[in-house]
Design an enzyme around this catalytic site. Structure first.
Site, mmCIF file in Angstrom:
data_model
loop_
_atom_site.group_PDB
_atom_site.id
_atom_site.type_symbol
_atom_site.label_atom_id
_atom_site.label_comp_id
_atom_site.label_asym_id
_atom_site.label_seq_id
_atom_site.Cartn_x
_atom_site.Cartn_y
_atom_site.Cartn_z
ATOM 1 N N ASN A 42 1.722 6.720 -0.279
ATOM 2 C CA ASN A 42 0.791 5.586 -0.365
ATOM 3 C C ASN A 42 -0.648 6.091 -0.386
ATOM 4 O OD1 ASN A 42 1.555 6.290 2.353
ATOM 5 N ND2 ASN A 42 0.486 4.495 3.126
ATOM 6 N N ILE A 43 -1.430 5.501 -1.277
ATOM 7 C CA ILE A 43 -2.826 5.902 -1.468
ATOM 8 C C ILE A 43 -3.689 4.664 -1.245
ATOM 9 C CG2 ILE A 43 -4.494 6.958 -3.053
ATOM 10 C CD1 ILE A 43 -2.116 8.838 -2.376
ATOM 11 N N GLU A 44 -4.428 4.685 -0.161
ATOM 12 C CA GLU A 44 -5.204 3.497 0.241
ATOM 13 C C GLU A 44 -6.622 3.527 -0.315
ATOM 14 O OE1 GLU A 44 -4.698 3.149 4.508
ATOM 15 O OE2 GLU A 44 -2.614 2.514 4.217
ATOM 16 N N CYS A 53 1.269 1.531 -3.091
ATOM 17 C CA CYS A 53 2.368 1.957 -2.220
ATOM 18 C C CYS A 53 3.072 3.199 -2.785
ATOM 19 C CB CYS A 53 3.394 0.848 -2.075
ATOM 20 S SG CYS A 53 2.777 -0.614 -1.216
ATOM 21 N N GLU A 55 6.275 3.914 -3.152
ATOM 22 C CA GLU A 55 7.393 3.755 -4.096
ATOM 23 C C GLU A 55 6.914 3.401 -5.493
ATOM 24 O OE1 GLU A 55 6.618 2.100 -1.336
ATOM 25 O OE2 GLU A 55 8.003 0.431 -1.019
ATOM 26 N N CYS A 88 7.432 -3.659 0.178
ATOM 27 C CA CYS A 88 6.639 -4.901 0.227
ATOM 28 C C CYS A 88 6.986 -5.777 -0.984
ATOM 29 C CB CYS A 88 5.147 -4.563 0.237
ATOM 30 S SG CYS A 88 4.500 -4.079 -1.374
ATOM 31 N N CYS A 91 6.018 -4.378 -4.450
ATOM 32 C CA CYS A 91 6.915 -3.286 -4.851
ATOM 33 C C CYS A 91 8.279 -3.827 -5.272
ATOM 34 C CB CYS A 91 7.083 -2.275 -3.724
ATOM 35 S SG CYS A 91 5.620 -1.233 -3.544
HETATM 36 N N1 THU Z 1 3.241 0.757 2.051
HETATM 37 C C1 THU Z 1 3.978 1.494 1.190
HETATM 38 O O1 THU Z 1 3.575 2.567 0.750
HETATM 39 N N2 THU Z 1 5.197 1.000 0.835
HETATM 40 C C2 THU Z 1 5.691 -0.195 1.262
HETATM 41 O O2 THU Z 1 6.666 -0.677 0.747
HETATM 42 C C3 THU Z 1 5.045 -0.861 2.393
HETATM 43 C C4 THU Z 1 3.605 -0.535 2.557
HETATM 44 C C5 THU Z 1 1.924 1.274 2.445
HETATM 45 C C6 THU Z 1 0.758 0.503 1.895
HETATM 46 C C7 THU Z 1 -0.297 0.821 2.914
HETATM 47 O O3 THU Z 1 -0.911 2.039 2.541
HETATM 48 C C8 THU Z 1 0.452 1.038 4.205
HETATM 49 O O4 THU Z 1 1.807 1.232 3.838
HETATM 50 C C9 THU Z 1 0.343 -0.115 5.167
HETATM 51 O O5 THU Z 1 0.626 -1.311 4.547
#
Ligand code: THU
Length: 132
Positions: A42-44, A53, A55, A88, A91
């Site tokens: 995940n890259i915020e 996310c 995936e 989520c 995704c």
């Molecule tokens: N996140 C994912 O990478 N995959 C998911 O299916 C759920 C959420 C990440 C997004 C964000 O960077 C962090 O988790 C918190 O929401």
């Protein structure tokens, strides 16, 4: 690739997460039938909605390299959380489009492994058929 090895690899990918806002590391791997695989984390972003996310990054990487749903053997998603991470809503919609309905989605944390698929995770999907 053996499931245990795959999960180990995906935990390594989770270490690449750029997640200073949530501090929640997620790793993913899109494993293809020819043995190649694409990792994601995940890259915020400070503008939270721009976050991607793990995936989605993994599946998009596979597609970007020419692979399609027929080529995908499994998707693995791991988190360090107490609860197994579940994809989520965004995704799920992306996976409904880009992987087969029965392709194994392997979810794991450090304690347990759960295998599901997108038809279970997202019933009554909105898809191309609705637009035809
Ligand atoms: N996140 C994912 O990478 N995959 C998911 O299916 C759920 C959420 C990440 C997004 C964000 O960077 C962090 O988790 C918190 O929401």
């Amino acid at each position: 690739m053996k499931q245990e090895k795959l999960i180990k690899l995906v935990f390594k990918a989770a270490e690449n997460a750029y997640c200073q806002y949530s501090n929640y590391q997620v790793g993913a791997c899109c494993l293809c039938k020819d043995g190649s695989y694409f990792l994601g984390a995940n890259i915020e972003n400070a503008s939270y909605g721009a976050t991607i996310c793990a995936e989605r990054n993994a599946v998009f990487a596979a597609y970007s390299n020419g692979y399609r749903k027929k080529d995908i053997e499994a998707l693995c998603i791991v988190t360090y959380g107490k609860r197994i991470g579940s994809p989520c809503g965004i995704c799920r919609q992306v996976l409904a489009e880009l992987i087969n309905q029965d392709t194994p989605i392997i979810l794991a944390n450090k304690e347990e492994v759960l295998i599901t698929n997108i038809s279970k995770l997202l019933p009554m999907q909105f898809s191309k058929e609705d637009l035809d």
